[in-house]
Design a protein around this motif. Structure first.
Motif, short mmCIF file in Angstrom:
data_model
loop_
_atom_site.label_atom_id
_atom_site.label_comp_id
_atom_site.label_asym_id
_atom_site.label_seq_id
_atom_site.Cartn_x
_atom_site.Cartn_y
_atom_site.Cartn_z
N ARG A 27 0.85 -13.08 7.07
CA ARG A 27 2.14 -13.11 6.36
C ARG A 27 2.68 -13.79 5.79
O ARG A 27 3.83 -14.02 5.23
N MET A 59 -5.89 -7.87 -2.79
CA MET A 59 -4.28 -7.49 -3.32
C MET A 59 -4.87 -6.22 -4.53
O MET A 59 -4.03 -5.11 -3.63
N ALA A 60 -5.90 -6.21 -4.79
CA ALA A 60 -6.11 -4.83 -5.65
C ALA A 60 -6.27 -3.46 -4.87
O ALA A 60 -6.30 -2.50 -5.09
N SER A 61 -6.49 -3.91 -3.99
CA SER A 61 -7.08 -2.91 -2.37
C SER A 61 -5.24 -2.37 -2.19
O SER A 61 -5.38 -1.33 -2.13
N GLU A 62 -5.31 -3.27 -2.02
CA GLU A 62 -2.96 -2.79 -1.16
C GLU A 62 -3.08 -2.35 -2.29
O GLU A 62 -2.38 -1.08 -2.40
N TRP A 63 -2.92 -2.28 -3.40
CA TRP A 63 -2.61 -0.94 -4.69
C TRP A 63 -3.04 -0.10 -5.03
O TRP A 63 -2.01 0.54 -5.27
N MET A 64 -3.88 -0.26 -4.71
CA MET A 64 -4.96 1.01 -4.22
C MET A 64 -4.21 2.07 -2.97
O MET A 64 -5.17 3.19 -3.03
N GLY A 65 -3.71 0.92 -2.45
CA GLY A 65 -3.40 2.57 -1.09
C GLY A 65 -3.48 2.02 0.05
O GLY A 65 -4.05 2.77 1.23
N ILE A 66 -4.57 1.21 0.05
CA ILE A 66 -5.68 1.17 1.44
C ILE A 66 -4.96 -0.26 2.24
O ILE A 66 -4.39 -1.44 1.54
N ASN A 67 -4.37 0.48 3.37
CA ASN A 67 -3.42 -0.65 4.09
C ASN A 67 -4.83 -1.76 4.72
O ASN A 67 -5.14 -1.60 5.39
N ALA A 83 -13.64 1.01 2.28
CA ALA A 83 -12.80 0.40 2.05
C ALA A 83 -13.11 -1.04 2.84
O ALA A 83 -12.27 -2.30 1.90
N GLN A 102 -13.62 -7.80 -1.56
CA GLN A 102 -13.87 -8.62 -3.12
C GLN A 102 -12.71 -8.52 -3.12
O GLN A 102 -12.53 -10.03 -4.82
N ASN A 103 -11.69 -7.57 -2.80
CA ASN A 103 -10.11 -8.05 -4.07
C ASN A 103 -9.13 -7.80 -2.94
O ASN A 103 -8.83 -6.29 -2.96
N ALA A 158 -13.88 -3.66 -0.01
CA ALA A 158 -13.10 -3.04 -1.40
C ALA A 158 -12.17 -4.56 -0.80
O ALA A 158 -11.59 -5.75 -1.97
N ASN A 172 -4.33 -4.52 6.50
CA ASN A 172 -4.25 -4.74 7.71
C ASN A 172 -5.00 -4.42 8.64
O ASN A 172 -5.55 -5.00 9.52
N TYR A 213 1.20 -0.83 -0.03
CA TYR A 213 -0.16 -0.12 -0.40
C TYR A 213 0.89 1.79 -0.06
O TYR A 213 0.76 2.25 -0.29
N ALA A 222 1.40 3.32 -3.16
CA ALA A 222 0.35 4.53 -4.80
C ALA A 222 0.92 5.57 -3.13
O ALA A 222 0.77 6.30 -3.68
N MET A 265 -19.64 -3.06 -7.28
CA MET A 265 -19.62 -2.11 -7.15
C MET A 265 -19.94 -1.10 -8.74
O MET A 265 -19.12 -2.01 -9.28
#
Lengths: 261, 294
Positions: free
Chosen positions: B89, B178-186, B169, B175-176, B172, B188, A74, A77, A94
């Motif tokens: 982890r 890995m994609a959430s993490e890539w969108m900058g969502i932490n 969040a 639903q996915n 998100a 954990n 994260y 990003a 969504m």
């Protein structure tokens, strides 16, 4: 031009197989740079190394002046690096707007107190957030689909939405993993125009792709990989006429025929 | 008929408690695809914590509630961070996580056993057991409180998940991730938040349930765990609306079984439902058929 991404001596092995060996890349700000190569050349491994999905055995990746090693996904990003996926990874149930809003999550931040009491300031921020997301969607020509659930969109539009969502994170570097996979020639042409329009917003782009016509059209600089090593690099004229590259793609005999021997 | 309606009224109050518990199950499953078997123990721990502060320490009810929520929130957070996060982890299979939740459940139960013993205690309640008489029906005030509180919390929770930034969040990540993490969502932090909300809901329903039955012992967690689990599976696991629907169905079945057949059989009804669901509709009433990718 400032170097946005620098890769030095990057290597990665899986068991006894050296998937990537001693790769060096440079991506300058404002460029569209491509990595190409036949199947199994190690492109995707390089991409996964760059995006922190794998950790490298050797070598160094420097993004925007800072080393990337050891960062959490994260954090990328937050630091201005974002990627798309070869197989779509949208939030399927969504709407288009919600997907884009998730891309903006780390851009807008409230304090816990604002969250708890839903202060007017927080509500204004939220409105601004939605407006900005809707504007981005409109600019990218998806205005009519703003509130459509994204699993109802045609495949081409879903691919585009993934790009728009990535843009919403306000990246400096956008990394595209085979963006033209599964698109027809018409859609692929639109994609090229779309990628240019993203570049014109001041965003640097790194692409992995099979589709040679797309690569030829858009790339400022191309790296060719084969068997985990860099085969050749240069502008599209240089690369497309390189004998080694032609050989890697269509074999020795083909290379002879092309060069007229 | 009157008897039937009276049983239905009781079932609605019971169903509200099951719903609060089942929602916590369902939220964790939605995010981690993990059945949290320690949920029932957290339910029991919440009731004990309230008992300790309200009866043994003698604090007023609102302070006891507040302290319990904070304490159980911390327990939920620590539970994920100390036991489940290390497994994620190191990419352990989901099954390991499942066993881990069983282990945590046993540890929590035995901790309470060591310090509080196994005897049944009288639990404090509100309104001194008074009730409202509407013609032939009796509805106790505590039942009304439970239903109102549960409805309010469900509405607030569904608004939160639908509208709030953190709620979005959570969806998100479900639903996915890995994609959430890539969108900058932490991711954990989102998981921690889910555990905190789920645990506090379990503690609340534990307290309410003990207030309604007026007794407390260390086994209440395992009974409720089976029922809330049945409710979630019945409604379609991972689906919050389904969890609520399933909770009311389980409560009705239980109430009618106790009323018309025998009160010894009441716990049996949940198991019968669970087996029928697994036989005929393994994805639950509202759940969609899941195709596993190969």
């Amino acid at each position: 031009m400032k170097e946005l991404l620098t890769v030095k001596n990057l290597s990665k092995s899986f068991g006894g197989i050296r998937a990537v060996s001693d790769i060096g890349l440079k991506v300058e700000e404002g460029q569209i740079v491509s990595i190409i190569g036949p199947n199994g050349a190690g492109k995707t491994t390089v991409f996964n190394l760059l995006s922190g999905f794998y950790s490298a055995d050797e070598g160094e990746i420097i993004f925007d002046g800072k080393p990337v090693a050891g960062r959490r996904a994260y954090d990328f990003a937050h630091n201005g690096m974002v990627r798309t996926f070869q197989n779509l990874r949208l939030f399927k149930s969504m709407s288009v707007l919600e997907n884009v809003l998730i891309g903006r999550q780390h851009v807008t931040r409230y304090t816990p107190l604002q969250m708890m009491f839903n202060t007017p300031k927080k509500r204004r921020m939220e409105q601004k957030d939605r407006a900005a997301a809707a504007e981005l969607v409109a600019e990218m020509g998806m205005k009519d689909m703003l509130n459509v659930r994204c699993d109802g969109l045609p495949y081409g539009q879903q691919k585009k939405l993934e790009l728009v969502r990535a843009l919403a994170t306000q990246p400096k570097l956008l990394m595209l993993d085979e963006p033209a996979a599964g698109l027809n020639p018409q859609e692929s042409q639109e994609l090229a125009d779309f990628i240019f329009s993203i570049r014109d917003r001041g965003i640097t782009i790194l692409v992995i792709e099979h589709d040679m016509s797309l690569i030829n059209k858009i790339s400022d600089y191309i790296y060719v990989m084969n068997h985990g090593e860099l085969l050749c690099e240069g502008t599209s004229d240089v690369v497309m006429n390189d004998e080694q590259v032609i050989e890697a793609y269509i074999g020795k005999g083909g290379a002879k025929r092309v060069s007229g021997n | 008929m009157t008897y039937f309606l009276q049983l239905t009224i009781n079932a609605i109050a019971l169903g509200s408690i099951y719903a609060l518990t089942a929602v916590g199950y369902s939220m964790v499953y939605g995010i981690l695809e993990l059945v949290n078997f320690a949920h029932g123990s957290v339910f029991m721990l919440g009731a004990f914590s309230y008992y300790i502060f309200a009866v043994l320490v003698g604090l007023p009810w609102y302070l006891s509630f507040l302290i319990t929520f904070i304490l159980i929130g911390i327990v939920g957070f620590a539970y994920d961070r100390l036991t489940l996060l290390p497994l994620r982890r190191t990419n352990q299979p989901k099954f390991t996580g499942l066993i881990c939740t069983l282990g945590v459940s046993i540890v929590l139960q035995n901790l309470v056993f060591v310090f509080m013993g196994s005897n049944t205690r009288q639990f404090p309640t509100f309104f001194e057991g008074r009730y409202l008489s509407l013609g032939p029906f009796n509805i106790s005030f505590i039942q009304i409180l439970i239903v109102c509180l549960s409805v309010a919390i469900m509405v607030a929770l569904s608004l939160f998940v639908k509208k709030a930034k953190l709620g979005v969040a959570m969806r998100a990540v479900a639903q996915n991730s890995m994609a959430s993490e890539w969108m900058g969502i932490n991711v954990n932090s989102v998981v921690s938040l889910t555990f905190i909300i789920g645990s506090v809901l379990a503690a609340l329903s534990g307290i309410l349930s003990c207030m309604s039955f007026r007794s407390l012992d260390i086994t209440i967690g395992s009974t409720i765990a089976i029922k809330a689990f049945t409710a979630t599976v019945l409604g379609g696991i991972g689906n919050l609306g389904g969890a609520v629907l399933g909770a009311f169905i389980v409560a009705m079945a239980e109430s009618y079984t106790a009323g018309f057949i025998s009160s010894d059989m009441r716990d049996l009804s949940a198991f019968v439902i669970l087996m029928l669901v697994l036989l005929f509709r393994p994805n639950g009433l509202l759940g969609k058929a899941v195709q596993k990718k190969v």
